[in-house]
Design a protein around this motif. Structure first.
Motif, short mmCIF file in Angstrom:
data_model
loop_
_atom_site.label_atom_id
_atom_site.label_comp_id
_atom_site.label_asym_id
_atom_site.label_seq_id
_atom_site.Cartn_x
_atom_site.Cartn_y
_atom_site.Cartn_z
N THR A 1 0.81 -1.22 0.00
CA THR A 1 0.00 0.00 0.00
C THR A 1 0.84 1.27 0.00
OG1 THR A 1 -0.13 0.08 2.43
CG2 THR A 1 -1.84 -1.18 1.26
N GLY A 2 2.07 1.22 0.51
CA GLY A 2 2.90 2.42 0.61
C GLY A 2 2.75 3.15 1.92
N LEU B 1 -6.70 1.15 -2.09
CA LEU B 1 -7.37 1.64 -0.88
C LEU B 1 -7.35 3.16 -0.81
CD1 LEU B 1 -6.10 -0.63 2.04
CD2 LEU B 1 -8.44 -0.43 1.22
N LYS B 2 -8.30 3.69 -0.04
CA LYS B 2 -8.28 5.12 0.25
C LYS B 2 -7.19 5.41 1.27
CE LYS B 2 -13.03 6.42 -0.81
NZ LYS B 2 -12.62 7.34 -1.88
N ARG B 3 -6.62 6.60 1.18
CA ARG B 3 -5.58 7.04 2.09
C ARG B 3 -6.15 7.18 3.51
NH1 ARG B 3 -0.74 9.97 1.51
NH2 ARG B 3 -0.33 11.43 3.22
N ASN B 4 -5.35 6.78 4.51
CA ASN B 4 -5.72 6.85 5.92
C ASN B 4 -6.97 6.03 6.24
OD1 ASN B 4 -3.59 8.64 6.45
ND2 ASN B 4 -4.84 10.41 5.85
N LEU C 1 -6.46 -4.12 2.53
CA LEU C 1 -6.76 -4.66 1.22
C LEU C 1 -7.51 -5.98 1.37
CD1 LEU C 1 -3.44 -4.10 -0.79
CD2 LEU C 1 -5.59 -2.88 -1.06
N SER C 2 -8.55 -6.14 0.59
CA SER C 2 -9.32 -7.37 0.67
C SER C 2 -8.47 -8.54 0.19
CB SER C 2 -10.59 -7.27 -0.16
OG SER C 2 -10.27 -7.24 -1.54
N GLU D 1 -5.85 -8.70 -3.16
CA GLU D 1 -4.47 -9.16 -3.09
C GLU D 1 -4.27 -10.43 -3.89
OE1 GLU D 1 -1.69 -8.80 0.15
OE2 GLU D 1 -3.31 -8.09 1.43
N ASP D 2 -5.24 -11.32 -3.82
CA ASP D 2 -5.14 -12.59 -4.53
C ASP D 2 -5.01 -12.36 -6.03
OD1 ASP D 2 -5.32 -15.51 -4.61
OD2 ASP D 2 -7.26 -15.19 -5.56
#
Length: 606
Positions: free
Chosen positions: A144-145, A406-409, A414-415, A419-420
């Motif tokens: 995600t970073g 994803l949205k920030r904060n 992640l579902s 990811e899969d």
């Protein structure tokens, strides 16, 4: 005298009441100060999120300048990267500085580097100036970073979304136009994922073709040095510096191969994308007609050692199972090598880690697998299989990531599905060690980034291909985005489901459960009413029940096909088949040419 007690009592009561009022006022005042302070704090936080982002978009953890050597006088050639600036992720060693590997505990327990990473030195020798090191996910994990200690770099393209990781800072520095390009290490998508999230080009070279000396390893069998750029010309120029001369030059012929099953997993319409790439390719010389392939099924058939990692699946699901197995092997190999590299440090220092990173690190440190050799065998087999598929001129096209990040904060993670799918995409090049370019698909409503994969060692060939086609592809996407299109429907998912229903119908047919088979075939037709096989198979079941008047010939099937299947006639090849064979055989070869108009029989149930 009698009044004295009353007077004194009144006075005492007044003092007590007065004291109560003082405390109440003081309490209200203190509460007010606290509320105002909290309001101010939240306002500062909100302003930081809206417009008070640091000048470097929160992307740098170390700022410095390493200048290149002087430009040689004419007639010597000008340095290839002269005048360009770049940044490196926090796992690149710089002489005199301590690399942080995304975590303060790592930085506090290691000494300053005595040498500078080879890749940084090579770039400086060709005229580029290094201006600092950038934030990354802790220890090279995470996608995600987000970094617990340094914060999350601000994604300049989509400020409300995460920038992607692990090389988040490098991607943001390029996207925010703070540097001309940036480098990072790609293990399981650490460069490609943030490039996709931030709308950048990036390149992951073939494994082992660029020296990783001077970088902190996460998993040495997967680690490669990749780079980001906004401009395909700069992406190509960096490749000319870092890649060896023998890394696959320009070929006489090229062929695009679309991984159709990967686009189906993406669950968005890819018609504009495929159409744009086809048009761009047709505008160039030396391209063969594009091909389409189910890459998962190809891998399943050509990587025999993968079978022990595949989940039980029907023939239709084998491809998806193979892709999932590829991602599983990739993650197992990463855990095994991270444990070998850093288990002692993790257990000794017990670093403070973010929740998601801590989970991944614990999985690695506690990793145990009986047959490690099988992981490396699969890697070698996969590389050979892709080489056999693509040879020296093929380029596999597939999505880079699984959709919106994803949205920030956000407090969400992640579902598992996201990811899969993402690991299925990035795992093909990561595990095989093949080279891959990621390019943003502008002007599309679903913001897809595409990846182009070539066989191991054909890095310069791939970079040159992108340099030639990038502007054409983007131009075609502009045209495609202006065309009026029908509402997007999940056609790929419907086709997938209808094929599963057909397989269930075939199974019921073999068990002589004719009515059950008819139900399955009818459901398949309701999802995909243009597939002649479904109508033919259902017709075979009706015949077994002695109900020929309920047979419906599909509007897109061939009357000759129907006649040949049930003995009423023959195909051009004169190869009639029985109804049972039709149910067991999903693919039958028929004559060429447009389908004639089909006539519906009476008493149609549909």
């Amino acid at each position: 005298m009698a009044s004295s007690p009353q007077s004194g009592g009144a006075g005492g009561g007044g003092t007590i009441a007065s004291n109560h009022r003082v405390w109440i006022v003081a309490g209200i005042a203190v509460a007010g100060v606290i509320v105002l302070a909290e309001v101010a704090r939240r306002r500062r936080r909100w302003l930081r999120g809206m417009s008070g982002t640091p000048p470097d978009a929160g992307s740098f953890c170390d700022r410095f300048e390493l200048h290149p050597p002087p430009q040689p006088p004419p007639p010597a050639a000008r340095h290839l990267l002269s005048g360009l600036t770049f940044a490196a992720s926090d796992n690149f060693e710089i002489e005199g500085y301590v690399a942080g590997f995304g975590n303060p505990d790592w930085k506090n327990t290691h000494e300053a580097a005595r040498h500078t990473a080879v890749a940084v030195t090579m770039l400086r020798k060709q005229g580029a100036t290094c201006v600092g090191r950038t934030i990354m996910d802790e220890l090279g994990f995470g996608v995600t970073g987000e970094n617990l200690h340094h914060g999350t770099p601000a994604n300049p393209v989509s400020p409300s979304l995460v920038p992607g990781g692990s090389c988040s800072g490098s991607a943001v520095a390029v996207a925010a136009q703070l540097v001309d390009f940036a480098i990072g290490t790609d293990t399981i998508g650490d460069v490609r994922i943030p490039a996709s999230f931030c709308g950048l080009l990036c390149f992951r070279p073939s494994y082992g073709i660029i020296s990783t000396l001077g970088t902190i390893a996460n998993s040495q069998s997967l680690d490669t040095i990749g780079w980001f750029a906004r401009d395909p010309c700069i992406l190509h120029r960096v490749g000319e510096v870092l890649l060896p001369a023998a890394a696959g030059g320009l070929k006489q012929s090229r062929q695009i191969v679309f991984a159709d099953d990967c686009f189906q997993l993406l669950k968005v319409s890819n018609q504009k994308t495929v159409h744009a790439i086809k048009n761009a390719v047709q505008a160039l010389r030396g391209y063969q007609p594009p091909k389409h392939i189910n890459i998962g099924q190809y891998i399943c058939s050509n990587v025999p050692s993968l079978k022990e990692f595949c989940e039980p699946a029907t023939k239709l699901q084998e491809g998806t199972s193979a892709l999932k197995a590829i991602s599983a092997v990739m993650l197992l190999l990463q855990r095994y090598e991270f444990k070998a590299n850093h288990e002692e440090w993790v257990n000794t220092v017990k670093p403070k880690l973010g929740l998601d990173i801590s989970t991944r690190v614990l999985q690695a440190v506690n990793f145990a697998h009986e047959n490690i050799k099988s992981l490396y065998a699969i890697r070698n087999e996969l590389r050979a299989a892709l080489k056999n598929l693509l040879k020296d001129t093929g380029i596999l096209v597939l999505p880079t990531t699984a959709g919106y990040p994803l949205k920030r904060n956000s407090k969400e993670r992640l579902s598992s599905g996201f990811e899969d799918r993402m690991y299925k995409f990035v795992g093909i090049a990561a595990l095989s060690g093949c080279c891959e370019v990621t390019i943003p698909m502008e002007n599309l409503d679903h913001h897809v980034s595409l990846s182009f994969v070539a066989a191991h060692g054909l890095d310069k060939f791939l970079l040159r291909t992108i340099l030639d086609t990038y502007s054409l592809i983007q131009d075609q996407l502009v045209l495609a985005s202006k065309l009026e299109t029908a509402p997007v429907t999940n056609v790929d998912v419907d086709v997938n489901a209808s094929e599963l229903l057909k397989e269930k119908g075939n199974s019921a047919f073999k068990r002589r459960q004719w009515s059950k088979a008819i139900e399955f075939y009818s459901e398949a037709i309701s999802l995909s009413d243009t597939n002649a096989t479904y109508y033919c198979n259902r017709a075979a079941a009706y015949l077994e029940l002695g109900r020929p008047k309920q047979i419906v010939i599909g509007p897109y099937c061939w009357i000759e096909r129907f006649q040949a299947c049930f003995g009423f006639g023959t195909t051009e090849q004169n190869s009639p088949c029985s109804g049972e064979e039709a149910a067991e055989t999903p693919e039958v070869k028929w004559g060429a040419g447009p389908p004639p108009t089909c006539k519906f029989l009476e008493d149609s149930p549909g």
